[in-house]
Scaffold this motif. Structure first.
Motif, PDB file in Angstrom:
ATOM      1  N   MET A 134       1.168  -6.860  10.107  1.00 28.02           N
ATOM      2  CA  MET A 134       0.695  -6.194   8.916  1.00 28.02           C
ATOM      3  C   MET A 134      -0.796  -5.950   9.032  1.00 28.02           C
ATOM      4  O   MET A 134      -1.552  -6.810   9.457  1.00 28.02           O
ATOM      5  N   HIS A 145       1.384  -3.512   1.635  1.00 23.34           N
ATOM      6  CA  HIS A 145       1.989  -4.657   2.327  1.00 23.34           C
ATOM      7  C   HIS A 145       2.751  -4.244   3.588  1.00 23.34           C
ATOM      8  O   HIS A 145       3.048  -5.095   4.422  1.00 23.34           O
ATOM      9  N   ARG A 146       3.047  -2.952   3.723  1.00 25.12           N
ATOM     10  CA  ARG A 146       3.849  -2.469   4.856  1.00 25.12           C
ATOM     11  C   ARG A 146       3.022  -1.744   5.917  1.00 25.12           C
ATOM     12  O   ARG A 146       3.598  -1.189   6.854  1.00 25.12           O
TER      13      ARG A 146
END
Length: 168
Positions: A1, A111-112
């Protein structure tokens, strides 16, 4: 991430310059996701000054509304600098879009991300209470959006008089 960094501060606090320097400290090239919509000569001049300050290390990706799509499209191209969240919020609100749903989608998308994302935003609630409903709604929305992104961010920097102060 990828790392998420939020840079906030008042008008002319130096936030964009701090964000640009930080982005290029992460990689030799970066993507500038520009949320501004040029609607008049004054805004065109502002955009031109920002572009002139940046060099060949930057690839500009204009996107006034679909910020999540812009992040998806540019992931894998190096650090991305979103400048700025408050202009994006303005575009959403004036266009009649559901800014809360878009804000939540943005937080989810952060978050991705594989590559770092730096986001510039304004602190708008430090002054007097605005005298009209739209301005109060915007101030409140900006405050909430900033809180959501700050909670999701790995790092938060407050720009004051051109100096970066690490908050988180």
């Amino acid at each position: 991430m990828g790392k998420t960094i939020l840079i906030t501060g008042g008008a002319r606090s130096g936030k964009s310059g701090i964000a640009e320097t930080k982005a290029l400290s992460l990689a030799p090239r970066a993507v500038y996701i520009a949320t501004a919509e040029v609607r008049d000569h004054e805004m065109a001049s502002r955009v031109a000054r920002h572009q002139a300050r940046r060099g060949a290390e930057w690839v500009t990706h204009p996107e006034p509304l679909d910020l999540v799509g812009a992040l998806r499209a540019t992931d894998g191209q190096g650090p991305r600098l979103v400048d700025c969240l408050t202009l994006w919020l303005t575009n959403l609100m004036l266009g009649g879009h559901d800014w809360q749903a878009e804000g939540r989608a943005l937080v989810d998308a952060l978050h991705r991300q594989a590559d770092p994302v730096l986001l510039v935003t304004n602190e708008v609630g430090g002054g007097i209470v605005p005298d009209n409903a739209l301005a109060r709604e915007f101030r409140d929305a900006a405050g909430l959006l900033n809180q959501w992104v700050a909670a999701a961010a790995d790092e938060v920097i407050l720009a004051v008089a051109g100096l970066p102060l690490k908050v988180k």
